[in-house]
Design a protein around this motif. Structure first.
Motif, PDB file in Angstrom:
ATOM      1  N   GLY A 178       0.434  -1.286  -0.165  1.00 20.23           N
ATOM      2  CA  GLY A 178      -0.051  -0.318   0.041  1.00 20.23           C
ATOM      3  C   GLY A 178       0.931   1.676  -0.209  1.00 20.23           C
ATOM      4  O   GLY A 178       0.683   2.090  -0.509  1.00 20.23           O
ATOM      5  N   LEU A 233      -0.608   5.039  -0.417  1.00 16.75           N
ATOM      6  CA  LEU A 233      -0.772   4.905   0.933  1.00 16.75           C
ATOM      7  C   LEU A 233       0.090   5.567   1.731  1.00 16.75           C
ATOM      8  O   LEU A 233       1.070   5.081   2.199  1.00 16.75           O
ATOM      9  N   ALA A 272      -1.846   2.432   5.312  1.00 16.82           N
ATOM     10  CA  ALA A 272      -2.049   0.809   4.745  1.00 16.82           C
ATOM     11  C   ALA A 272      -2.538   0.369   5.750  1.00 16.82           C
ATOM     12  O   ALA A 272      -2.623  -1.279   6.040  1.00 16.82           O
TER      13      ALA A 272
END
Length: 270
Positions: free
Chosen positions: A192, A197, A202
């Motif tokens: 992520g 992110l 994440a």
């Protein structure tokens, strides 16, 4: 009050069992004695749970009238068995429950002749009451002993009965499995972050995705493959990710991890 529960080893798993058993009222603090060698840990257990704490493993064995839980590393089992050997003639006959990875029933029964012995393999989610424990019974156990073991481990999650020949496989899967899942969660979160992110978000997304998926599988009682197919649409994002996991040998890596852990459990028992 009579001491009913003896705990040899006040580490993470020992404390998980102790805390849940006391919280649920299965044992009162005055009914518990714990053996722990580290002074700081002794003070913590005494202050937190108001139980009797000692460094004398033999004292635990002579005082506990119902059950003695062995929650130490398998490497120190022989030393503890020798320490306890001198008091075995007292024959109070508590049921001895071992959570030592790789230590077989035959080894336990050699150390505790003619005593009821149960081998158990819990896992670390027991610390939050979501563990699963496999039990196998020794030659001198009866229904009462089995019930005690089920009561003890039901306090920290689910309980299943298995034959001893399956205990190394249990160790490889559920015993070591939380580490594999934690590694997967960390990797999902890293993915992520790599995709843009923030780290905290994440991590939150990864943890809840794994938690929610496990709960969905458990409550709906569907095969994991069926759930995978439900999420995977033709030419979509999920199948693209699955194809990459297959190229990287994701399934094979997990299978081999379980097998390697089971093999190591066998080695520890030799």
């Amino acid at each position: 009050m009579t001491i009913k529960l003896g705990l040899i080893g006040g580490g993470v798993m020992g404390e998980a069992l102790l805390s849940r058993l006391i919280d649920r009222g299965i044992y009162q603090p005055s009914e518990v004695i714990v053996s722990e060698p580290q002074p700081t840990r002794q003070n913590y257990l005494r202050q937190t749970y108001n139980v009797t704490v000692t460094t004398d493993n033999a004292l635990v064995f002579t005082e506990a009238k119902e059950v003695v839980l062995l929650a130490v590393k398998p490497q120190v089992f022989s030393a503890i068995a020798q320490e306890i050997a001198d008091v075995l003639s007292i024959r109070i006959s508590p049921v001895v429950i071992s959570i030592l990875a790789g230590v077989s029933l035959s080894q336990l029964e050699s150390a505790f002749p003619e005593l009821p012995v149960i081998r158990a393999m819990p896992n670390t989610p027991a610390t939050v009451g979501e563990g699963i424990t496999a039990l196998c019974l020794g030659a001198y156990t009866n229904g009462k002993h089995h019930k005690i073991a089920q009561q003890v481990f039901s306090a920290v999650g689910q309980v299943v009965d298995v034959s001893e020949m399956l205990m190394d496989a249990v160790t490889g899967l559920s015993g070591s499995g939380p580490a594999y899942v934690a590694l997967m969660v960390e990797s999902l979160a890293d993915g992520g972050v790599a995709a843009g992110l923030p780290r905290g978000l994440a991590h939150q997304l990864a943890v809840q995705t794994v938690l929610g998926t496990a709960k969905l599988l458990q409550e709906n009682k569907i095969h994991p493959g069926e759930l995978k197919d439900r999420v995977t649409s033709p030419g979509g994002t999920t199948i693209a990710g699955i194809a990459q996991l297959e190229r990287a040998g994701f399934r094979s890596a997990l299978i081999e991890a379980v097998k390697a852990s089971a093999l190591r459990s066998q080695e520890l028992g030799k």
